[in-house]
Design a protein around this motif. Sequence first.
Motif, mmCIF file in Angstrom:
data_model
loop_
_atom_site.group_PDB
_atom_site.id
_atom_site.type_symbol
_atom_site.label_atom_id
_atom_site.label_comp_id
_atom_site.label_asym_id
_atom_site.label_seq_id
_atom_site.Cartn_x
_atom_site.Cartn_y
_atom_site.Cartn_z
ATOM 1 N N UNK A 4 -12.985 6.038 6.771
ATOM 2 C CA UNK A 4 -13.971 5.070 6.229
ATOM 3 C C UNK A 4 -13.158 3.676 5.613
ATOM 4 N N UNK A 48 0.691 -1.127 -0.147
ATOM 5 C CA UNK A 48 0.115 0.222 -0.018
ATOM 6 C C UNK A 48 0.818 1.208 -0.034
ATOM 7 N N UNK A 77 -12.875 1.218 -5.676
ATOM 8 C CA UNK A 77 -11.673 0.977 -6.680
ATOM 9 C C UNK A 77 -10.766 0.107 -5.711
ATOM 10 N N UNK A 134 -3.094 6.585 -5.538
ATOM 11 C CA UNK A 134 -4.094 6.718 -4.142
ATOM 12 C C UNK A 134 -5.466 6.337 -4.286
ATOM 13 N N UNK A 135 -5.978 5.779 -5.384
ATOM 14 C CA UNK A 135 -7.342 5.606 -5.675
ATOM 15 C C UNK A 135 -7.759 4.386 -5.084
ATOM 16 N N UNK A 136 -7.043 3.307 -4.895
ATOM 17 C CA UNK A 136 -7.353 2.119 -4.714
ATOM 18 C C UNK A 136 -7.448 1.649 -3.179
ATOM 19 N N UNK A 137 -7.338 2.567 -2.483
ATOM 20 C CA UNK A 137 -6.967 2.041 -0.722
ATOM 21 C C UNK A 137 -8.524 1.706 -0.506
ATOM 22 N N UNK A 138 -8.626 0.812 0.499
ATOM 23 C CA UNK A 138 -9.829 0.483 1.219
ATOM 24 C C UNK A 138 -10.053 1.390 2.225
ATOM 25 N N UNK A 139 -9.091 2.256 2.719
ATOM 26 C CA UNK A 139 -9.370 3.124 3.854
ATOM 27 C C UNK A 139 -9.177 4.349 2.927
ATOM 28 N N UNK A 140 -10.195 5.166 3.340
ATOM 29 C CA UNK A 140 -10.338 6.579 2.861
ATOM 30 C C UNK A 140 -10.851 7.528 3.810
ATOM 31 N N UNK A 141 -10.234 8.859 3.360
ATOM 32 C CA UNK A 141 -10.705 9.799 4.512
ATOM 33 C C UNK A 141 -12.268 10.272 4.424
ATOM 34 N N UNK A 192 2.531 1.854 -3.279
ATOM 35 C CA UNK A 192 1.709 2.277 -4.340
ATOM 36 C C UNK A 192 1.252 3.792 -4.236
ATOM 37 N N UNK A 193 1.324 4.245 -2.647
ATOM 38 C CA UNK A 193 1.073 5.554 -2.515
ATOM 39 C C UNK A 193 2.381 6.381 -2.755
#
Lengths: 362, 339, 188, 935
Positions: free
Chosen positions: B273, A345, B279, A354-361, A348-349
């Motif tokens: 979240x 992860x 994606x 950065x669009x494919x993380x399962x954790x998002x802000x 990739x960052x």
Amino acid sequence: MTVTEFDSYRPPEPPRKRRRGGKGRRRGAGGADGSREMPMVPEPEFTSYYGRPVVKAPPWENPIAVYFVLGGVAGGSSLLALGAQLADLPELRRNSRISAVAAAGVGAIALVTDLGRPERFLNMLRTIKLTSPMSLGSWILAAFSTGAGVAAVSEVDRMTDCRAPLGPLRKVLRAAEHPAGVVAAVFAAPLAAYTAVLLSDTAVPTWNAAREDLPFVFVSSAALASGGLGIITTSVSQARPARALAVLGAAGDLVATQVMERRMDPVAAEPLHEGGPGQTLRWSRRLVAVGGLGALLGGGNRIVAAASGAALLAGSALTRFGVLHAGLNSAADPRYTIEPQKRRLAARRRAGITHDSITTAG
Amino acid sequence: MRQLTEAPDHIAHHEHPRKGFFTDTSICIGCKACEVACKEWNRNPHDSAFELLESSYDNTGSLGADTWRHVAFVEQSGQQIEQARESGRALVSLGMPGIGPPASRPSSAAPGIVPSDTASSDTTPPDTPEFRWLMSSDVCKHCTNAGCLDVCPTGALFRTEFGTVVVQDDVCNGCGTCVAGCPFGVIERRSDGIVAPKTERDFTPGEQAATRNVGVAQKCTLCYDRMVDDQTPACAQACPTTSIKYGDREEMVATARQRVAELQTQGMSEARLYGANDFDGVGGTGSVFLLLDEPEVYGLPPDPRVPTADLPQMFKRAGIAAAGMLAATAVAFVAGGRR
Amino acid sequence: MARFSFLEWPVIRQLRSSDSLGRGEAVTSQRTREIAPRTATADRVVQSVCPYCAVGCGQRVFVKDGKVVQIEGDPDSPISRGRLCPKGAASEQLVNAPGRQTRLLYRAPRATEWQHLDLDTAIDMIADRFIAARRRGWQDTDEHGRRLRRTMGIAALGGATLDNEENYLIKKLFTAAGAVQIENQARI
Amino acid sequence: MANADCIVIQGSNMAECHPVGYQWVTEAKARGAKVIHVDPRFTRTSAVADRHVPIRAGSDIVLLGALINHVLSNELWFKEYVVAYTNAATIVNEDFRDTEDLDGLFSGYDPETGEYDLESWAYSRREHDASGTEAGSGTTDPDDHEHREDDAHADDYEHGADTSERAAGHQYGSGGPPIEHPEFESDPTLQHPRTVFQILKRHYSRYTPEMVRDACGISVEDFDYLARTITENSGRERTTCFAYAVGWTQHTTGAQFIRAASILQLLLGNMGRPGGGIMALRGHASIQGSTDIPTLFNLLPGYLPMPRVGMDSLEDYLDSVSSRTQKGYWAHADAYTISLLKAWWGDAAQADNDWAYSYLPRLNGAHGTYQTVMSMLDDEVDGYFVFGQNPAVGSAHGRMQRLGMAHLKWLVVRDFSLIETATWWKDGPEIASGELRTEDIETEVFFMPAATHVEKAGTFTQTQRLLQWRHQATTPPGDCQSELHFFYELGRRIRSRLAESTDERDRPLLDLMWDYPTDEHGDPDPEAVLAEINGTHLTGPQAGRPLSSYTEMKPDGSTAGGCWIYSGVYADGINHAANRRPGHEQGPNAPEWGWAWPSNRRILYNRASADPEGRPWSERKKFVWWDEEKQQWTGQDVPDFPVDRAPGSPSDPRAGGAAGLAGDDPFIMQADGKGWLFAPKGMVDGPLPTHYEAQESPVDNPLYTQQQSPARITFPRTDNLSAPSANAAGVGVYPCIFTTYRLTEHHTAGGMSRWLPYLSELQPEMFCEVSPELAAERGLEPYGWATIISPRAAIEAKVLVTERMRTLTVGGRPVHQVGLPYHWGVGGEAFVTGDAANDLLGITLDPNVQIQESKVGSCDIRPGRRPHGAELLALIADYQTRAGLTPETSNERVTDPGTSGAVGGPAAPGTANAAGIPGTPAAPDTPGTETEREG
């Protein structure tokens, strides 16, 4: 357990049944006790939930490994049988055909015993799932067994001097024998290779990380095992192709294993070196090397050939057991799941993805 | 080879909208009503040797064949809270999708959350700097790309008309492949249970009912049986504080985004979240979570990836390997026959 | 699953439907297609109240064949809005608990084990003992000759999960019998 | 509660004990309300609060007193509200002396009896009103309102003149002691030195933030935060709500904890207003109902007191209950009592026999459960009924409970499963320790399986006085029976055995109305019982018709009714408790769901939500107001006030009952209609809450010489020893404080949870919670075993080392607290068993309500398991010897100044009465004080 003078008055405590998870808590940065358990690894940056596994190991036990071994043996043997059929080596053909069907049969039984509900084994053919190696494998095994079965029945019939009251069926059997051998051989390599995909197509860290090269290890192992079996069962004069296959397989196995381990995530590869599975795999390599050399150099001698064949078979078996248990161990320790994932992860960052993380802000 | 994973829009293969959970761990009180309501509805066997599991108030350990809702308890010091805030801020600065508060707050969203009429401009972080106790109810993610479903050889696992993933108890033969296929460690094969059944009688006072579905893979069904009758799943219905919300997945994601924005506005930069991104490695999850720290703190994988995504490549490699085996055999006969 | 039917074989259904990968409708079993919640198949549902704490959450009790098959929160309740805590959610298990005793047990003086006793006999025995204890502990007046009209030979301690009607009858009976030592959980 | 702007949860672990009730807090927080949790432990409630303030168990009055002081000295009180609606301006008797004057005692204390004479606490009367010294008191809690948060049953105030029988709560029912319609001296400027306001100021002047730091272990910064948040969220526009449970009641000064919060809330104007008040959180399904219709020794239904010795006629009795000319609805107690007697004895109750008043037994002392247990030990009790309760685990001092039961001739246990109370003779701790031998125990034990809540119909009364009917879902299995069925049947058989009796003492049983319609199993119809409770017209044009309200009850025998406050639940023959109009189809008060007493009123004292002129205090907090056009009270709820009594209308000094209320007397059940900052009567241990240390406390009372509450009820016995306190010798033997509590996953003594696998697995083992500091000091290993020793018992538990437990610095010294959940018991039948924390507790009671102190005690903790058998007893004895315990230890009523310096011994009451502070009636409000274990 704390101890006091009064403990002697108490009934002894039954040993704690640990259902799952490692002992003790491992939280927070540093994971000091993580490093205690794994002295070979540099201090890991890793947090987990009380050291409990993130992914679950499948309920697969030794019968599955037995199936993997025998599936490989069956596949390789039926290839040998087809070759012998084409090269007109009847003894090798006969032995290989019978080996193939016996291995496939015993393997299938091993597979069924490992089911939670063995009586429902036929449900494996309920559907064809392209996304499921197990489903495809079941169909492959079914098709392979049909072909190998017909061919073997014909061999057995011949061996028993046509005593079975087959009547006109015998004609059909003889006619079907060779095409059936071809059918078996068509599914033979897939049978040997699919089990690698079966393991890799999972979330079990070590298996999944080995996905690029594990099929090569498995087919090599299948080749060396079936070759080994061939030089055990078959007289030296007809066993030369088996010997060659064994040697090629052994070489392939040793190379493929090296390549695989080098290309894997180093953390995910760790269980292949450690503990029982590490030991198993080291022995596997030794036996394969010895057996391969023996077959290559002493294959002309029936005794040496048989011993080499046995070493190869054992080596092949240990490979599967080792890989199976290394994977199971990797699932039991959250480190093997979390660390490689965090690393990839982060990578990739760093690369701006950065669009494919399962954790998002948000 | 064609792509084998499901696209999010494949899931709506029926007229029903996709259903899901939004679990807001910031208002979870750790009461475990969800665990009990789930077990009670699904008649799952209890899952314990009746010993402390040495993990705060968590004595069921993790999700598994018998526990389909699991409440995690994490005790953290001030330093860990600061790290969580730090990592949350890092997430924001990455410029991930859906950052920042929604331009205008849709009034329809967020059941159970009444728009604030008092706390208008309070942006100071809440003061519990020295210590906190996180609680979070975990559940099957009902992934868009479900590893368990993909690898199931019998069709026992299937995608329902609500976009959820369910095991058919009467089909599963317990091969266990799905257990390995799940990147979240959710599904598990039920073992013999801990208490041997005295009788086969069910719902009878003073009698132990038999354990059901032994040897079969088991996990959260999102109460499929209730859903077909338009009822709320047992856990969401029971949840006292609406930490567990249930509804159309789209609406759940919207609610989640709104809530996380709200918390961030209040200075809780650690809020984030989990599973709301279509994606990600599993195509987004049906069960979306609001977490207050990194996922692994709660026992969730930080970067799960459905194995099926790599399956075409694996098939390719296996094909090459198989071809190699054929070639090796041919070589063997050529070499072995030469003499 | 019922008898095998070739057309219903999921492999065939896969080919016949759009679900060629066998992930959805093609692989459902008949039981799955006919699934229904036991809340829908129950004979009746009655409204009740959770027996655990004093919040008074509404419950719905589903009954089939005379057995309680499900107890869940009553969404109609303005108090609880259908929600329950873990204890409330376990109410069905409370009713059908494997450890629940459904037979009367009696322990004789100095006995080391329970024995079974007929309910009717037991109530008779208790009535006899009640009367005897009431007489033995009777106090007509105090030491100053002031009227007491009570017995100290019988005491009672009740939980707070009793109905008002039950408490009422108990208080009525005990007071009429002059038994004043009656207490409940409110003071424990 | 959902309307509050700030919620202070203190003495309650609401999220854990009332998860479903907590939804309203969650909503308030989502709206932006601040939630502050004040508790010794960081619990699941703390986890979801804005701030957790750790406090030393038992020091709450110091904190609340300091908040009162903060509000008073910084002029933060809600002046208009306080002047109009409380007794702040009332002037108190000049004989009154405060604890500030007497170093921890109020005037009127008798060191011989340990009781107060309340005379000097009275209000000062106007010259012309010389009708006696009977000062006003009244009670009830102007507890808050707004749906579901008031705990209305009121309380327990004692008659000042007679404290000899401190029979705990409800001596005077909701109406409090009788008072004539009084006129008292007052000073609306609040400047007179004897005004309640000035007394209050002086009383709390030493309750400072620094005192809080030293006594409670709360940092000055935390105190500032709390004080600021509360005061910022009070006033016209905003309201703060307090929630408490047994964390307050289970102390020797429990009732005063609640009073202290009430004073604070009155000063801030948070009573009777939406989102304000004090919310009592009760623990059990019908704990409210079981005090309304009490299975309690000192009460009759509807908070009518049990007659006491010497009350030979109905008139004597009624005179003790109320005065016909007092304000409010209690003036009609005669109608309620006679209706009750008619309901019980029907035609046998006639005017000429005083309505069978003589059938009632009389009290001459306290007969609470702890006194009863001691009677058992003295072989005075033959038979014991225990239904739905597990005293062997759930009551304080479990060992005494079990030994008491071993003295019985017979024991009837009615429960769902074989609880420890039913099996102590077989596998109890005393069998293990060798104190009892099964073969020697004479007690006959009947275990009777009980019906569950779905196998019988009936009503529960929940914590906000709401009656809800449960429909019967199915029939009880096997031998299971409801209590209703069993006691009906028992009564029937007793009556038939006595049918021939001519003994006068059997008349009450034989004349008892005991005919209820039954079903085919002989099960009586609970609705018929409810109808009897509701009451009916017996004669006249409406004969046979159910009463529609208690206002229809008559003192002439023309009505019958078993519990006046429940009258109306069966109005028009309809079971209103079964009303079930879905909540979402109704307003927030949901009047058509169930039925709330009295008269289906959901919220009490809501008159206080409007200003004296009848206008809402603010638009944001409007609730009930005076409609000028219609000339009546209106608003979002049924006004809890005479609907046409205009603001400003004067009180009629001659009129009693509701007619006597002035237009600005919001606290209508109080005898003077005001909220009481100062309690001239009603509280037997002081008119103002004062900090005393717990019965067992290693801490010296930092405020006064007097260590413990001088009026607490002690039982100095060798089997009920207490640890030394404060500076006494041997205090170091039991250096830690333990506190007991409940977990979400279990139900009290476990009878309804430890037999359920789903709940048992969630909290499978007995544990204790300790701070990392204590663990390090004592060498306690995480999740290893520890033994906890109190002067009564030693138990073992697994150790949870957690930062959720704080070692507090009190008086400059570290004080370690040990947390103990009390759900487990020793026995063989439950899924999970373990040692019972309640065994550690001693028995010392709050004098107002007779609730035991179970939230705090002294103990030692050491690593390892406890010994077994005789070794266990030796261990306990060894500690007792080392500490030099005697029955007198910590049981002296008045602290000997020699031990702590300061003022002289027993402050002789009544001697220091010269200085005049003319009293005025004040009105405290004390919400429901009887509460159960953890509520």
